[in-house]
Design an enzyme around this catalytic site. Structure first.
Site, PDB file in Angstrom:
ATOM      1  N   GLU A 111     -12.337 -10.809 -11.884  1.00 21.94           N
ATOM      2  CA  GLU A 111     -11.691  -9.494 -12.038  1.00 21.94           C
ATOM      3  C   GLU A 111     -12.565  -8.554 -12.864  1.00 21.94           C
ATOM      4  OE1 GLU A 111      -9.596  -8.145  -9.907  1.00 21.94           O
ATOM      5  OE2 GLU A 111      -8.315  -9.869 -10.325  1.00 21.94           O
ATOM      6  N   HIS A 112     -12.683  -7.328 -12.397  1.00 20.00           N
ATOM      7  CA  HIS A 112     -13.496  -6.314 -13.074  1.00 20.00           C
ATOM      8  C   HIS A 112     -14.957  -6.763 -13.188  1.00 20.00           C
ATOM      9  CE1 HIS A 112     -10.385  -3.369 -14.162  1.00 20.00           C
ATOM     10  NE2 HIS A 112      -9.590  -4.409 -14.221  1.00 20.00           N
TER      11      HIS A 112
ATOM     12  N   ASP B 138     -16.826  -6.564 -10.231  1.00 24.25           N
ATOM     13  CA  ASP B 138     -17.534  -6.026  -9.052  1.00 24.25           C
ATOM     14  C   ASP B 138     -18.361  -4.779  -9.365  1.00 24.25           C
ATOM     15  OD1 ASP B 138     -15.249  -4.367  -9.175  1.00 24.25           O
ATOM     16  OD2 ASP B 138     -14.976  -4.313  -7.005  1.00 24.25           O
TER      17      ASP B 138
ATOM     18  N   ASP C 167     -12.601  -4.764  -2.448  1.00 22.00           N
ATOM     19  CA  ASP C 167     -11.414  -4.657  -1.606  1.00 22.00           C
ATOM     20  C   ASP C 167     -11.783  -4.475  -0.139  1.00 22.00           C
ATOM     21  OD1 ASP C 167     -10.214  -4.737  -4.042  1.00 22.00           O
ATOM     22  OD2 ASP C 167      -9.502  -2.664  -4.030  1.00 22.00           O
TER      23      ASP C 167
ATOM     24  N   SER D 251      -3.765  -1.647  -0.253  1.00 23.52           N
ATOM     25  CA  SER D 251      -3.370  -0.923   0.957  1.00 23.52           C
ATOM     26  C   SER D 251      -4.406   0.141   1.294  1.00 23.52           C
ATOM     27  CB  SER D 251      -1.998  -0.277   0.771  1.00 23.52           C
ATOM     28  OG  SER D 251      -2.049   0.795  -0.152  1.00 23.52           O
TER      29      SER D 251
HETATM   30  P1  ADP Z   1      -3.450   0.007  -3.447  1.00 26.26           P
HETATM   31  O1  ADP Z   1      -4.743   0.093  -2.722  1.00 26.26           O
HETATM   32  O2  ADP Z   1      -3.475  -0.976  -4.557  1.00 26.26           O
HETATM   33  O3  ADP Z   1      -2.274  -0.213  -2.564  1.00 26.26           O
HETATM   34  P2  ADP Z   1      -4.104   2.728  -4.039  1.00 26.26           P
HETATM   35  O4  ADP Z   1      -3.562   3.704  -5.005  1.00 26.26           O
HETATM   36  O5  ADP Z   1      -5.552   2.396  -4.110  1.00 26.26           O
HETATM   37  O6  ADP Z   1      -3.203   1.411  -4.150  1.00 26.26           O
HETATM   38  O7  ADP Z   1      -3.847   3.249  -2.563  1.00 26.26           O
HETATM   39  C1  ADP Z   1      -2.546   3.639  -2.182  1.00 26.26           C
HETATM   40  C2  ADP Z   1      -2.613   4.942  -1.392  1.00 26.26           C
HETATM   41  O8  ADP Z   1      -3.253   4.708  -0.120  1.00 26.26           O
HETATM   42  C3  ADP Z   1      -1.271   5.494  -1.050  1.00 26.26           C
HETATM   43  O9  ADP Z   1      -0.770   6.305  -2.089  1.00 26.26           O
HETATM   44  C4  ADP Z   1      -1.550   6.304   0.196  1.00 26.26           C
HETATM   45  O10 ADP Z   1      -2.136   7.550  -0.129  1.00 26.26           O
HETATM   46  C5  ADP Z   1      -2.634   5.476   0.878  1.00 26.26           C
HETATM   47  N1  ADP Z   1      -2.088   4.573   1.898  1.00 26.26           N
HETATM   48  C6  ADP Z   1      -2.245   3.231   1.944  1.00 26.26           C
HETATM   49  N2  ADP Z   1      -1.657   2.709   3.056  1.00 26.26           N
HETATM   50  C7  ADP Z   1      -1.124   3.750   3.729  1.00 26.26           C
HETATM   51  C8  ADP Z   1      -0.406   3.876   4.963  1.00 26.26           C
HETATM   52  N3  ADP Z   1      -0.115   2.825   5.728  1.00 26.26           N
HETATM   53  N4  ADP Z   1      -0.021   5.106   5.343  1.00 26.26           N
HETATM   54  C9  ADP Z   1      -0.309   6.188   4.597  1.00 26.26           C
HETATM   55  N5  ADP Z   1      -0.988   6.128   3.442  1.00 26.26           N
HETATM   56  C10 ADP Z   1      -1.395   4.936   2.991  1.00 26.26           C
HETATM   57 MG    MG Z   2      -6.610   0.700  -3.550  1.00 21.08          MG
END
Ligand code: ADP
Ligand code: MG
Length: 398
Positions: A39-40, A42, A180, A135
């Site tokens: 962790e941390h 990369d 990621d 995500s």
């Molecule tokens: P993590 O990557 O940990 O989930 P982040 O803050 O890096 O959190 O990314 C989340 C952001 O990515 C959301 O606020 C949105 O803007 C975007 N996002 C991720 N998946 C989607 C999706 N399926 N549809 C729309 N926006 C998304």
């Molecule tokens: Mg993210």
């Protein structure tokens, strides 16, 4: 996400048809990830070891020949973002909008000289956003994987991951490392991905949890403490200051064997006014790289249960030396280990998000229950807990 049908290629294709009025040319999937250990590290040219989750972001997509880019998401119902690929620029990006992630990928591919034109994309995701399960990388890598095939780019996966990182760094404006995107692009089922972030050398390390009678539980604390963003930048700055003071290119170049000497040198330098943070940050990175190597060794030796104590030691280092944990993450680790888990740690950037817990199959239920009870007793909102086996990275699904 609309609730009519299960998350999957059929629903993504049906939603695409509803939005754009025709069937997509294909549907591509890219997973979220957890980081097993590392962790941390990369952004210190160090080692990481993510694995892909069974949760994915699907991109239903078709190419267009008029340079128009249209983006829609089941998570943002009713909105279609329309852009021109020629006009994409980091300065013109739509600040906080989710569409900056996929638009940034198109921009990064074109910046790399790749012949990418317009496209219609619809996203349908089962990766919770903002839970530390990446995500954002899933969204980027799903976009890149779809465009790679639609435009016959022949991109190697690590190259696609690098360009997705560039999109997030330079277009969206988030200074993330490359882990990621590499995880989402390159993981394979039944394995954790050992990755050297200096040169992107990678190796699939067998992690057949089911065969070993083990489970990994993901615990999404459902909190995200706001101090995270500034703290991340400060951690990076401390690591860079430490590397400078030690005369190395990055903290990855400080051997574990000479850690004591390095800390003594830093303590000497800090006497003239530092707050002691830099030596602690350095100690985390150097010991964490060592823990990754040790986890690889134990997995290669066919002893996955033996990695448990290393996970817990990694958590203590994140909590005490790197100071990126929080009360909820600490509580998961404490409660899970007290209930018989083999080991547990926060995963991802910290300050909330998710933790992982390694358990024997037969104790998984009791451990999950104990974590839930501990949260209730502390007055926290109930966490979301689910089991995860290492899944495949990005791929075409229909
Ligand atoms: P993590 O990557 O940990 O989930 P982040 O803050 O890096 O959190 O990314 C989340 C952001 O990515 C959301 O606020 C949105 O803007 C975007 N996002 C991720 N998946 C989607 C999706 N399926 N549809 C729309 N926006 C998304
Ligand atoms: Mg993210």
């Amino acid at each position: 996400m609309n609730g009519r049908t299960e998350h999957g290629p059929d629903r993504a294709a049906a939603a695409y048809r509803e939005v754009y009025g025709a069937a997509p040319a294909g549907v591509w999937a890219a997973p979220g990830r957890i980081n097993l250990i590392g962790e941390h590290t990369d952004y210190n040219d160090g080692f990481v070891m993510p694995l892909a989750l069974p949760l994915t972001t699907l991109a239903a997509a078709s190419a267009r020949d008029d340079g128009v880019l249209r983006l829609s998401s089941g998570d943002v119902p009713g909105s279609v973002v329309t852009l021109s690929v020629d006009a994409l620029s980091p300065d013109a990006r739509d600040g906080g909008s989710w569409a900056a992630y996929p638009a940034g990928v198109v921009w990064a591919l074109r910046e790399a000289g790749l012949p990418v034109g317009g496209a219609d994309l619809h996203f349908d995701s089962s990766v919770p956003t903002g839970a530390g399960l990446s995500s954002s990388a899933a969204l980027e890598v799903a976009t890149a994987t779809a465009l790679d095939e639609l435009y016959g780019l022949g991109l190697a996966r690590p190259e696609a991951a690098r360009l997705c990182q560039r999109a997030e760094n330079d277009f969206v404006g988030v200074p993330c490392g490359v882990m990621d995107q590499m995880a989402s692009a390159c993981c394979t089922a039944g394995h954790a991905l050992f990755l050297d972030t200096r040169d992107l050398r990678l190796r699939q390390v067998p992690l057949d949890l089911a065969a070993a009678g083990l489970r990994l539980l993901v615990v999404d604390t459902r909190v995200k403490h706001e101090l995270g963003d500034g703290a991340y930048a400060r951690r990076r700055a401390s690591c860079e200051a430490g590397a400078r003071a030690l005369g190395v290119r990055a903290l990855r170049d400080v051997p574990y064997e000479s850690l004591d000497d390095a800390l003594a040198e830093l303590a000497g330098a800090e006497r003239s006014g530092g707050d002691g943070a830099v030596p602690r940050r350095v100690r985390h990175v150097v010991t964490e790289n060592r823990r990754v190597a040790e986890v690889v060794r134990r997995l290669d030796a066919g002893e996955p249960a033996a990695i448990g104590p290393l996970l817990t030691a990694g958590h203590a280092s994140c909590r005490d030396d790197f100071e990126v944990s929080c009360a909820e993450l600490d509580l998961v680790v404490e409660a899970a280990n007290a209930a018989g888990a083999l080991g547990a740690r926060m995963t991802g950037g910290g300050f909330g998000g998710s933790a992982i817990v390694l358990v024997a199959e037969e104790t998984a239920g009791a451990v999950a229950e104990a974590v839930g009870k501990a949260f209730a007793a502390a007055g926290h909102r109930g966490p979301r807990i689910f089991p995860a086996l290492p899944a495949d990275g990005a791929r075409r699904v229909c």
